[in-house]
Design a protein around this motif. Structure first.
Motif, PDB file in Angstrom:
ATOM      1  N   ALA A  30       0.844  -1.212   0.000  1.00  4.78           N
ATOM      2  CA  ALA A  30       0.000   0.000   0.000  1.00  4.78           C
ATOM      3  C   ALA A  30       0.873   1.252   0.000  1.00  4.78           C
ATOM      4  O   ALA A  30       0.586   2.241  -0.670  1.00  4.78           O
ATOM      5  CB  ALA A  30      -0.918  -0.006   1.213  1.00  4.78           C
ATOM      6  N   LEU A  31       1.976   1.200   0.747  1.00  2.00           N
ATOM      7  CA  LEU A  31       2.882   2.353   0.794  1.00  2.00           C
ATOM      8  C   LEU A  31       3.669   2.477  -0.513  1.00  2.00           C
ATOM      9  O   LEU A  31       3.748   3.547  -1.114  1.00  2.00           O
ATOM     10  CB  LEU A  31       3.857   2.193   1.963  1.00  2.00           C
ATOM     11  CG  LEU A  31       3.260   2.263   3.367  1.00  2.00           C
ATOM     12  CD1 LEU A  31       4.241   1.691   4.375  1.00  2.00           C
ATOM     13  CD2 LEU A  31       2.874   3.688   3.718  1.00  2.00           C
ATOM     14  N   LEU A  32       4.251   1.360  -0.968  1.00  2.00           N
ATOM     15  CA  LEU A  32       5.157   1.410  -2.127  1.00  2.00           C
ATOM     16  C   LEU A  32       4.415   1.703  -3.425  1.00  2.00           C
ATOM     17  O   LEU A  32       5.011   2.178  -4.395  1.00  2.00           O
ATOM     18  CB  LEU A  32       5.933   0.093  -2.240  1.00  2.00           C
ATOM     19  CG  LEU A  32       6.883  -0.200  -1.068  1.00  2.00           C
ATOM     20  CD1 LEU A  32       7.448  -1.616  -1.185  1.00  2.00           C
ATOM     21  CD2 LEU A  32       8.004   0.835  -0.995  1.00  2.00           C
ATOM     22  N   ALA A  33       3.106   1.470  -3.426  1.00  2.00           N
ATOM     23  CA  ALA A  33       2.312   1.767  -4.632  1.00  2.00           C
ATOM     24  C   ALA A  33       2.176   3.275  -4.858  1.00  2.00           C
ATOM     25  O   ALA A  33       1.851   3.718  -5.962  1.00  2.00           O
ATOM     26  CB  ALA A  33       0.929   1.143  -4.523  1.00  2.00           C
ATOM     27  N   HIS A  34       2.449   4.053  -3.828  1.00  2.00           N
ATOM     28  CA  HIS A  34       2.282   5.508  -3.980  1.00  2.00           C
ATOM     29  C   HIS A  34       3.482   6.086  -4.728  1.00  2.00           C
ATOM     30  O   HIS A  34       4.627   5.810  -4.375  1.00  2.00           O
ATOM     31  CB  HIS A  34       2.144   6.179  -2.613  1.00  2.00           C
ATOM     32  CG  HIS A  34       1.602   7.575  -2.711  1.00  2.00           C
ATOM     33  ND1 HIS A  34       2.369   8.641  -3.095  1.00  2.00           N
ATOM     34  CD2 HIS A  34       0.362   8.058  -2.521  1.00  2.00           C
ATOM     35  CE1 HIS A  34       1.624   9.731  -3.128  1.00  2.00           C
ATOM     36  NE2 HIS A  34       0.406   9.418  -2.774  1.00  2.00           N
ATOM     37  N   PRO A  35       3.257   6.911  -5.738  1.00  2.00           N
ATOM     38  CA  PRO A  35       4.367   7.413  -6.551  1.00  2.00           C
ATOM     39  C   PRO A  35       5.388   8.243  -5.789  1.00  2.00           C
ATOM     40  O   PRO A  35       6.552   8.311  -6.179  1.00  2.00           O
ATOM     41  CB  PRO A  35       3.679   8.255  -7.623  1.00  2.00           C
ATOM     42  CG  PRO A  35       2.294   8.485  -7.149  1.00  2.00           C
ATOM     43  CD  PRO A  35       1.942   7.341  -6.258  1.00  2.00           C
ATOM     44  N   GLU A  75      13.316  -5.823  -2.498  1.00  2.00           N
ATOM     45  CA  GLU A  75      12.589  -4.780  -3.226  1.00  2.00           C
ATOM     46  C   GLU A  75      11.176  -5.285  -3.477  1.00  2.00           C
ATOM     47  O   GLU A  75      10.913  -6.493  -3.475  1.00  2.00           O
ATOM     48  CB  GLU A  75      13.281  -4.430  -4.542  1.00  2.00           C
ATOM     49  CG  GLU A  75      13.394  -5.577  -5.555  1.00  2.00           C
ATOM     50  CD  GLU A  75      12.133  -5.731  -6.428  1.00  2.00           C
ATOM     51  OE1 GLU A  75      11.807  -6.877  -6.765  1.00  2.00           O
ATOM     52  OE2 GLU A  75      11.476  -4.701  -6.698  1.00  2.00           O
ATOM     53  N   ARG A  76      10.270  -4.346  -3.648  1.00  2.00           N
ATOM     54  CA  ARG A  76       8.902  -4.662  -4.038  1.00  2.00           C
ATOM     55  C   ARG A  76       8.421  -3.522  -4.914  1.00  2.00           C
ATOM     56  O   ARG A  76       8.733  -2.345  -4.668  1.00  2.00           O
ATOM     57  CB  ARG A  76       7.953  -4.825  -2.833  1.00  2.00           C
ATOM     58  CG  ARG A  76       8.153  -6.119  -2.061  1.00  2.00           C
ATOM     59  CD  ARG A  76       7.150  -6.278  -0.917  1.00  2.00           C
ATOM     60  NE  ARG A  76       5.795  -6.648  -1.352  1.00  2.00           N
ATOM     61  CZ  ARG A  76       5.401  -7.916  -1.547  1.00  2.00           C
ATOM     62  NH1 ARG A  76       6.260  -8.894  -1.396  1.00  2.00           N
ATOM     63  NH2 ARG A  76       4.159  -8.208  -1.922  1.00  2.00           N
ATOM     64  N   GLN A  77       7.754  -3.846  -5.947  1.00  2.00           N
ATOM     65  CA  GLN A  77       7.272  -2.840  -6.910  1.00  2.00           C
ATOM     66  C   GLN A  77       8.427  -1.990  -7.449  1.00  2.00           C
ATOM     67  O   GLN A  77       8.284  -0.780  -7.671  1.00  2.00           O
ATOM     68  CB  GLN A  77       6.189  -1.957  -6.267  1.00  2.00           C
ATOM     69  CG  GLN A  77       4.988  -2.755  -5.769  1.00  2.00           C
ATOM     70  CD  GLN A  77       3.931  -1.879  -5.131  1.00  2.00           C
ATOM     71  OE1 GLN A  77       3.623  -0.828  -5.653  1.00  2.00           O
ATOM     72  NE2 GLN A  77       3.377  -2.318  -4.008  1.00  2.00           N
ATOM     73  N   GLY A  78       9.612  -2.612  -7.550  1.00  2.00           N
ATOM     74  CA  GLY A  78      10.766  -1.913  -8.113  1.00  2.00           C
ATOM     75  C   GLY A  78      11.395  -0.905  -7.167  1.00  2.00           C
ATOM     76  O   GLY A  78      12.250  -0.104  -7.567  1.00  2.00           O
ATOM     77  N   LYS A  79      10.971  -0.954  -5.885  1.00  2.00           N
ATOM     78  CA  LYS A  79      11.501   0.019  -4.908  1.00  2.00           C
ATOM     79  C   LYS A  79      12.238  -0.741  -3.798  1.00  2.00           C
ATOM     80  O   LYS A  79      11.841  -1.855  -3.437  1.00  2.00           O
ATOM     81  CB  LYS A  79      10.356   0.845  -4.335  1.00  2.00           C
ATOM     82  CG  LYS A  79       9.651   1.699  -5.386  1.00  2.00           C
ATOM     83  CD  LYS A  79       8.457   2.450  -4.821  1.00  2.00           C
ATOM     84  CE  LYS A  79       7.805   3.315  -5.896  1.00  2.00           C
ATOM     85  NZ  LYS A  79       6.610   4.059  -5.365  1.00  2.00           N
ATOM     86  N   PRO A  80      13.297  -0.150  -3.238  1.00  2.00           N
ATOM     87  CA  PRO A  80      14.088  -0.857  -2.226  1.00  2.00           C
ATOM     88  C   PRO A  80      13.307  -1.093  -0.941  1.00  2.00           C
ATOM     89  O   PRO A  80      12.586  -0.205  -0.451  1.00  2.00           O
ATOM     90  CB  PRO A  80      15.277   0.067  -1.973  1.00  2.00           C
ATOM     91  CG  PRO A  80      14.834   1.416  -2.428  1.00  2.00           C
ATOM     92  CD  PRO A  80      13.868   1.191  -3.530  1.00  2.00           C
ATOM     93  N   VAL A  81      13.447  -2.294  -0.411  1.00  3.49           N
ATOM     94  CA  VAL A  81      12.904  -2.632   0.906  1.00  3.49           C
ATOM     95  C   VAL A  81      14.095  -3.029   1.767  1.00  3.49           C
ATOM     96  O   VAL A  81      14.736  -4.061   1.518  1.00  3.49           O
ATOM     97  CB  VAL A  81      11.874  -3.771   0.819  1.00  3.49           C
ATOM     98  CG1 VAL A  81      11.419  -4.186   2.226  1.00  3.49           C
ATOM     99  CG2 VAL A  81      10.685  -3.359  -0.027  1.00  3.49           C
TER     100      VAL A  81
END
Ligand SMILES: Nc1ccn([C@@H]2O[C@H](COP(=O)(O)OP(=O)(O)OP(=O)(O)O)[C@@H](O)[C@H]2O)c(=O)n1
Ligand SMILES: C[C@](O)(CO)[C@H](O)COP(=O)(O)O
Length: 229
Positions: free
Chosen positions: A41-46, A67-73
């Motif tokens: 829900a957080l990472l989906a925000h642009p 990573e999730r949705q192409g963003k670092p975790v």
């Protein structure tokens, strides 16, 4: 260009009030663990650039996402209390996250966060030096209990329930949590520490189905809600 926002996710709890075979953030609902719903829900925000997750030192269930949705975790070791975990995560954020950058602190146990609430929270927090939190006005009559009986009815005018995410600037929140800990103040949310530091964060009314899973009854309701999406 708007500055990147980082998410901080306290996920080092043991779920003692829930009971059960594993820490509640790893329980499945609508096809994936609660923590995955909350992260996604957080990472989906642009505007959200990545997430720092605070885990228990002996956490054997973390799926190892980098990573999730192409963003670092990213991940770090949490602490004995929720506030300790949040402070550890703030300190572990990449050096590229400036003191004046916004961070969103969101419970791993709140899987049903919606994008529109995030939009409203980020907009409010960017306009407020004091930061902002999601919440909702109390709409029930409140009773003070003693030995299973009503002792009194408490005035509810002006009372809100605090949710997460709670949005503050990295440097101010880090200092506020550090100072609250030094003062021996047990804070149950980030806004409490900011209030102790003299700030008055903005309240942003959010959806009441942004539930925190604390007991098995909460999980049953969250599974229903997530299934509707
Ligand atoms: N030392 C702690 C305690 C809690 N949390 C996190 O803070 C969030 C909200 O806390 P809560 O609902 O109280 O979770 P638990 O502490 O696991 O629950 P309980 O109090 O019933 O043990 C959860 O995502 C939890 O994992 C944390 O990161 N570190
Ligand atoms: C941060 C929070 O979700 C705001 O309501 C709440 O304070 C967490 O409380 P918990 O007892 O750590 O679940």
């Amino acid at each position: 260009m708007s500055a990147a926002v980082w998410a901080v996710m306290p996920a080092a709890g043991r779920g003692t009030r829930f009971g059960g075979p594993m820490p509640k953030q790893y329980l499945q609902a609508a096809g994936k663990p609660l923590i995955a719903h909350a992260l996604d829900a957080l990472l989906a925000h642009p505007r959200v650039a990545g997430a720092m997750v605070a885990l228990a030192a002996d956490d054997a269930l973390w799926p190892g996402w980098s990573e999730r949705q192409g963003k670092p975790v990213l991940r770090c070791a949490g602490g004995g209390e929720r506030a300790d975990s949040v402070l550890a995560a703030l300190r572990a954020l990449p050096a590229s996250v400036a003191d004046d950058d916004l961070v969103l602190v969101h419970d791993a146990a709140r899987p049903n966060l919606r994008g529109a609430d995030l939009d409203a929270l980020i907009a409010a927090a960017e306009a407020e030096a004091d930061g902002a939190i999601l919440g909702a006005p109390v709409r029930d009559t409140l009773k003070r209990a003693g030995d299973g009986r009503i002792l009194s009815t408490e005035p509810r005018d002006g009372l809100w329930r605090a949710f997460t995410p709670q949005a503050f600037r990295r440097g101010a929140l880090t200092a506020a949590l550090r100072d609250a800990a030094v003062a021996g103040l047990m804070v149950t949310d980030e806004a409490s520490a900011m209030e102790y530091a003299g700030f008055h964060p903005r309240l942003v009314e959010g959806r009441e189905d942004n539930l925190k899973v604390t007991t098995p009854a909460d999980l049953a309701l969250v599974e229903y809600l997530l299934g509707l999406r």
